[in-house]
Scaffold this active site. Structure first.
Site, short mmCIF file in Angstrom:
data_model
loop_
_atom_site.label_atom_id
_atom_site.label_comp_id
_atom_site.label_asym_id
_atom_site.label_seq_id
_atom_site.Cartn_x
_atom_site.Cartn_y
_atom_site.Cartn_z
N ASP A 280 -23.86 -47.86 0.35
CA ASP A 280 -25.25 -47.75 -0.11
C ASP A 280 -25.15 -47.05 -1.47
OD1 ASP A 280 -28.20 -48.17 0.98
OD2 ASP A 280 -28.22 -46.21 0.03
N LYS B 289 -28.08 -45.03 9.71
CA LYS B 289 -27.84 -44.72 8.29
C LYS B 289 -27.20 -43.35 8.21
CE LYS B 289 -28.71 -46.60 4.23
NZ LYS B 289 -28.94 -48.02 3.89
P1 NDP Z 1 -25.43 -48.22 -6.50
O1 NDP Z 1 -24.99 -46.83 -6.30
O2 NDP Z 1 -24.41 -49.27 -6.74
O3 NDP Z 1 -26.48 -48.30 -7.70
C1 NDP Z 1 -27.63 -47.55 -7.67
C2 NDP Z 1 -28.40 -47.79 -8.94
O4 NDP Z 1 -29.69 -47.21 -8.81
C3 NDP Z 1 -27.76 -47.13 -10.15
O5 NDP Z 1 -28.07 -47.86 -11.30
C4 NDP Z 1 -28.43 -45.76 -10.14
O6 NDP Z 1 -28.44 -45.11 -11.39
C5 NDP Z 1 -29.84 -46.12 -9.73
N1 NDP Z 1 -30.47 -44.98 -9.05
C6 NDP Z 1 -30.05 -44.38 -7.92
N2 NDP Z 1 -30.86 -43.36 -7.60
C7 NDP Z 1 -31.80 -43.32 -8.56
C8 NDP Z 1 -32.92 -42.49 -8.79
N3 NDP Z 1 -33.22 -41.47 -7.96
N4 NDP Z 1 -33.69 -42.74 -9.88
C9 NDP Z 1 -33.39 -43.77 -10.72
N5 NDP Z 1 -32.33 -44.58 -10.55
C10 NDP Z 1 -31.56 -44.36 -9.48
O7 NDP Z 1 -26.31 -48.57 -5.21
P2 NDP Z 1 -26.73 -49.99 -4.63
O8 NDP Z 1 -26.90 -50.97 -5.73
O9 NDP Z 1 -25.82 -50.30 -3.50
O10 NDP Z 1 -28.15 -49.64 -3.97
C11 NDP Z 1 -29.37 -49.81 -4.69
C12 NDP Z 1 -30.52 -49.90 -3.70
O11 NDP Z 1 -30.30 -51.02 -2.82
C13 NDP Z 1 -30.70 -48.71 -2.76
O12 NDP Z 1 -32.07 -48.56 -2.48
C14 NDP Z 1 -29.97 -49.14 -1.49
O13 NDP Z 1 -30.45 -48.45 -0.36
C15 NDP Z 1 -30.35 -50.60 -1.46
N6 NDP Z 1 -29.50 -51.49 -0.69
C16 NDP Z 1 -28.16 -51.57 -0.90
C17 NDP Z 1 -27.39 -52.44 -0.17
C18 NDP Z 1 -25.95 -52.64 -0.42
O14 NDP Z 1 -25.37 -53.54 0.20
N7 NDP Z 1 -25.30 -51.89 -1.29
C19 NDP Z 1 -27.98 -53.26 0.90
C20 NDP Z 1 -29.43 -53.16 0.99
C21 NDP Z 1 -30.13 -52.28 0.23
P3 NDP Z 1 -27.46 -43.84 -11.65
O15 NDP Z 1 -26.08 -44.44 -11.72
O16 NDP Z 1 -27.93 -43.23 -12.91
O17 NDP Z 1 -27.61 -42.95 -10.45
O1 2IT Z 2 -29.55 -50.78 3.30
C1 2IT Z 2 -28.69 -51.57 3.70
O2 2IT Z 2 -28.97 -52.59 4.34
C2 2IT Z 2 -27.29 -51.29 3.35
N1 2IT Z 2 -27.02 -50.31 2.65
C3 2IT Z 2 -26.19 -52.15 3.88
C4 2IT Z 2 -25.88 -51.82 5.31
C5 2IT Z 2 -24.68 -52.49 5.89
O3 2IT Z 2 -24.32 -52.08 7.01
O4 2IT Z 2 -24.10 -53.40 5.29
#
Ligand code: NDP
Ligand code: 2IT
Length: 455
Positions: free
Chosen positions: A175, A135
């Site tokens: 992420d 990561k």
């Molecule tokens: P995005 O940046 O697309 O969206 C993040 C969302 O979460 C936004 O709505 C953001 O609000 C909110 N957020 C972020 N930080 C905070 C905080 N500290 N408090 C409250 N709200 C918060 O990210 P993703 O959708 O890609 O990721 C969301 C989660 O999923 C994370 O935990 C990530 O690690 C996990 N994840 C993502 C994957 C992926 O493929 N993208 C894969 C597996 C897991 P704001 O815009 O106001 O910051």
């Molecule tokens: O937390 C996760 O699994 C991710 N942000 C996606 C990682 C990836 O390599 O697609």
């Protein structure tokens, strides 16, 4: 401090291990939490497997292979010099190249990236693909920055990172704060510096090596996991209400798949608050959210103004009565009181789209009540799984169709469900998906490490 050793028959194996870990990694509370969440299942499992214990496999897995930390300097639109800190935690490549996302958020620090890289190793193992764990990220806040500022930051970040990654070495992806725009800027800079067009990042645009279904995969997978957990109890998603946190990549595609399966998503959130739409989201409202968040980069409050529903500033959505909860924003966003409120209001299942969104005390509440609970390392593994399929397509220099990829994703999620069931079924027949995911994820990595000998 020497590597941790204890006898397998000691009853206090978990607290003794955690004491050792906390002394060794002072102040890294998110990392401690993530190790505890795995150790609480894996350490007792070692009693029946002294070969892993004697080789100190779990202790070794709490020490990343390496951490790179570096200065990122860039110029903002006013010509002012800005300084950020970048990292890549290369956690474990026992079963494949390091693989995991990049996070851009002001809260990023070594503890958070160590927790995420540790989790990623077990998650990637669970997918059944050949993927190690890593990561990275930076304490850069993309909010309020112009496209050109984001571009200059991404280029400066990759100028250092490029020497540490490679298609067979370490393959980053998105992420929090890193989506299609940022991955494209970083891939362009890598290609320029390395003079090589290889699958070094996933989540790329479709015209330059990206994969169909990658954008959708995490959210879709999180819903597929809920579908499989319900099916194991002879039930289905159709007609059920859902509370979702977040409004980014994972939340949007969780909502999309829920709608396709006949459920009713009631909420979305961002770091400023949440919207509650009792009529439920629909495809048109979701398309509007996508434009709001991915193009205009606005705040979720605007949804309440546009569609005339409630907005709760500074709050999380867990008090809204629902059948299913999908935490899809960030770590520790659901605490013990939230868990009790969800239960009181009749929630029957939780599937974690975000990484480690539930505190341990909240997980305990769900499991004691015997409701369905899919931990992040199983529930959100669909994203990295399709990243693995993007890598396979890049190696072949070919692309599979959307249908083909969705079929593969669906099967991978069902296999993950079944692996959790195999290792997590308890004496009263309750499936402890957390235990199942931890032990199944551990065993594959541990067997590879045993085979390599002491290193
Ligand atoms: P995005 O940046 O697309 O969206 C993040 C969302 O979460 C936004 O709505 C953001 O609000 C909110 N957020 C972020 N930080 C905070 C905080 N500290 N408090 C409250 N709200 C918060 O990210 P993703 O959708 O890609 O990721 C969301 C989660 O999923 C994370 O935990 C990530 O690690 C996990 N994840 C993502 C994957 C992926 O493929 N993208 C894969 C597996 C897991 P704001 O815009 O106001 O910051
Ligand atoms: O937390 C996760 O699994 C991710 N942000 C996606 C990682 C990836 O390599 O697609």
């Amino acid at each position: 401090m020497a590597i941790w050793h204890t006898k397998t028959d000691q009853p206090d194996i978990v607290p003794r291990f955690m004491h050792w870990l906390e002394q060794r990694n002072p102040g890294e509370i998110e990392f401690h939490q993530a190790v505890y969440e795995v150790g609480v299942n894996v350490l007792p499992f070692l009693r029946e497997h002294p070969e892993y214990m004697e080789a100190a496999i779990f202790g070794r897995l709490t020490e990343p292979d390496r951490i790179v930390s570096f200065r990122v300097v860039w110029e903002d639109d006013q010509g002012k010099v800005q300084i950020n800190r970048g990292y890549r935690v290369q956690h474990c490549n026992a079963i494949g190249p390091y693989k995991g996302g990049i996070r851009f958020h002001p809260s990023v620090n070594q503890s958070i990236l160590k927790f995420l890289a540790f989790e990623q190793t077990f998650k990637n193992s669970l997918t059944g693909l050949s993927l190690g764990g890593g990561k990275g990220g930076a304490d850069f806040d993309p909010k309020g920055k112009s496209d050109r500022e984001v571009m200059r930051f991404c280029q400066a970040f990759m100028t250092e990172l490029h020497r540490h990654i490679g298609a067979d070495t370490d393959v980053p992806a998105g992420d929090i704060g890193v989506g299609a725009r940022e991955v494209s800027y970083m891939f362009g800079q890598y290609k320029r510096l390395a003079n090589r067009f290889t699958g070094v990042l996933t989540g790329k645009g479709l015209s330059f090596g990206g994969s169909e279904i990658r954008a959708e995969a995490t959210g879709y997978g999180t819903v597929y996991m809920m579908q499989d957990m319900l099916a194991a109890r002879g039930e289905s998603i159709d007609g059920r209400t859902a509370v979702i946190s977040g409004s980014g990549n994972v939340a949007q595609f969780t909502a999309e798949k829920l709608l396709a399966l006949g459920a009713k998503p009631l909420t979305l959130s961002d770091s400023s608050g949440f919207i509650y739409d009792p009529a439920g989201l629909d495809d048109d409202k979701l398309a509007w959210v996508r434009e709001l968040k991915n193009v205009r980069r606005g705040r979720i409050k605007e949804y309440a103004d546009e569609f005339g529903c409630e907005y709760h500033a500074g709050e999380r959505p867990w008090k809204v009565p629902c059948d299913m909860a999908f935490p899809c924003s960030t770590e520790n966003e659901l605490d013990v009181d939230d868990a009790r409120t969800l239960l009181k209001n009749g929630c029957i299942g939780v599937s974690e789209g975000a990484n480690m969104p539930s505190r341990q005390s909240a997980i305990d509440v769900f499991q004691q009540a015997r409701i369905l609970f899919a931990p992040s390392k199983a529930a959100n593994a669909g994203g990295v799984a399709v990243s693995g399929l993007e890598m396979a397509q890049n190696s072949m220099r070919m692309s599979w169709s959307r249908d083909e990829l969705n079929t593969q994703l669906r099967k991978i999620m069902l296999d993950i469900h079944n692996r959790c069931e195999q290792y997590g079924r308890e004496s009263d027949d309750y499936i402890n998906y957390l235990k199942g995911a931890n032990v199944a994820g551990f065993v594959k990595v541990a067997d590879a490490m045993l085979a390599y000998g002491v290193m």
